[in-house]
Scaffold this active site. Structure first.
Site, PDB file in Angstrom:
ATOM      1  N   GLU A 112       0.809  -1.215   0.000  1.00  0.00           N
ATOM      2  CA  GLU A 112       0.000   0.000   0.000  1.00  0.00           C
ATOM      3  C   GLU A 112       0.848   1.273   0.000  1.00  0.00           C
ATOM      4  O   GLU A 112       0.356   2.348  -0.343  1.00  0.00           O
ATOM      5  CB  GLU A 112      -0.933   0.015   1.216  1.00  0.00           C
ATOM      6  N   GLU A 122       7.464 -21.781   8.626  1.00  0.00           N
ATOM      7  CA  GLU A 122       7.701 -20.885   9.760  1.00  0.00           C
ATOM      8  C   GLU A 122       8.621 -21.503  10.807  1.00  0.00           C
ATOM      9  O   GLU A 122       9.103 -20.814  11.701  1.00  0.00           O
ATOM     10  CB  GLU A 122       6.388 -20.478  10.408  1.00  0.00           C
TER      11      GLU A 122
END
Length: 300
Positions: A82, A113
């Site tokens: 963004e 992870e």
């Protein structure tokens, strides 16, 4: 132990969640979410320190790199992407990295992870330098992928920060600037995409927005470096030019074209009467700050 983490705890207020009406569930969620902003407020000092560190990285030509797994990684990517249309940044300036790569944005990648080596490797791929700031994100505060990334960032000499939603988080030990937003047990046990995710989004919004203000990307409360990539943003750009300078719509449209669709430049040209090349040069000299450029012009 993971069961000792507050984000993994059972919320005593929602034990009958499966028996509630839809309205009651939504009311409970809203009440729990209202606690998040209060938890964030308690950590404004820590958030400020991270933001100032990010600004220093930007000033040195460095980058802000978010890194995380699962929801935490996606939050970093969301904030990073963004920044490009909102502040006209190069896509390299703010980056989001997620364990498991692009596939993990849409679906879980098994085991990603749990690998500290993968965290290191992903930072190596982007050519991490000492001018960069790495912000490791993990709601649990214990994700091995993030710990591996922070360890490597420290070795390189980059600035390191962390964002977790548990007190005394393990990742805090590997970050020079840790942020711990304690959001408590979720209404749905262990679902950290809820309050913890909301807290992460709030904090990342604050860091990136305040850092961009510190880099001259904002004038008054307008995003003057917006990239007008669609019709809505083009209208917004021209409206900004008109509102800030007091000119009519026709003049705003004219200077939007004269500035080659650079909103900040159009505004500065109108406020100062300078032509394109002069205005561009003065803004560059002032590191992109409109107010600073105007004051400098007055001094001449």
């Amino acid at each position: 132990m993971i069961e000792n983490l507050t984000t993994e705890g059972r919320n005593l207020l929602t034990q009958d969640l499966d028996q509630l009406s839809t309205r009651s569930v939504l009311k409970l969620m809203q009440e729990e979410d209202a606690k998040v902003s209060l938890a964030v407020r308690e950590k404004l000092g820590e958030i400020e320190r991270v933001t100032q560190t990010v600004i220093k990285s930007f000033q040195a030509g460095g980058r802000l790199i978010y890194i995380g797994a699962g929801t935490s990684g996606r939050m970093g990517i969301l904030d990073a992407v963004e920044c490009v249309p909102t502040f006209g940044t190069d896509p390299e300036m703010v980056q989001g990295i997620i364990a498991g790569g692009e596939t993990a944005i849409y679906r879980a990648v098994e085991g990603a992870e749990d690998s500290p080596e993968l965290g290191r490797a992903d930072l190596e791929k982007v050519g991490l330098t000492k001018e960069d700031t790495v912000l490791g994100i993990a709601a649990s505060g214990r994700t091995p992928y993030v710990i591996g990334a922070l360890k490597y960032a420290n070795q390189v000499g980059a600035s390191t920060a962390s964002l977790s939603c548990n007190a005394n988080a393990e990742i805090s030990r590997y970050a020079k600037y840790p942020i711990e937003i304690v959001t408590g047990a979720e209404i749905l046990t262990g679902s950290t995409r809820l309050k913890a995710g909301t807290a992460q989004k709030m904090v990342l919004n604050m860091i990136s927005t305040a850092a961009m203000i510190g880099m001259g990307k904002v004038y008054s409360n307008y995003m003057v470096d917006v990239q007008p990539t669609n019709e809505k943003l083009m209208r917004r750009a021209k409206t900004m030019i008109s509102q800030i300078t007091g000119c009519n719509e026709e003049t705003a449209a004219e200077y939007y074209e004269r500035s080659r669709h650079q909103v900040k430049l159009a505004i500065f040209m109108l406020l100062t009467g300078l032509d394109y090349e002069e205005a561009k040069g003065k803004l560059t000299e002032s590191q992109g700050f409109i107010r600073r450029a105007i004051e400098h012009k007055k001094e001449l």
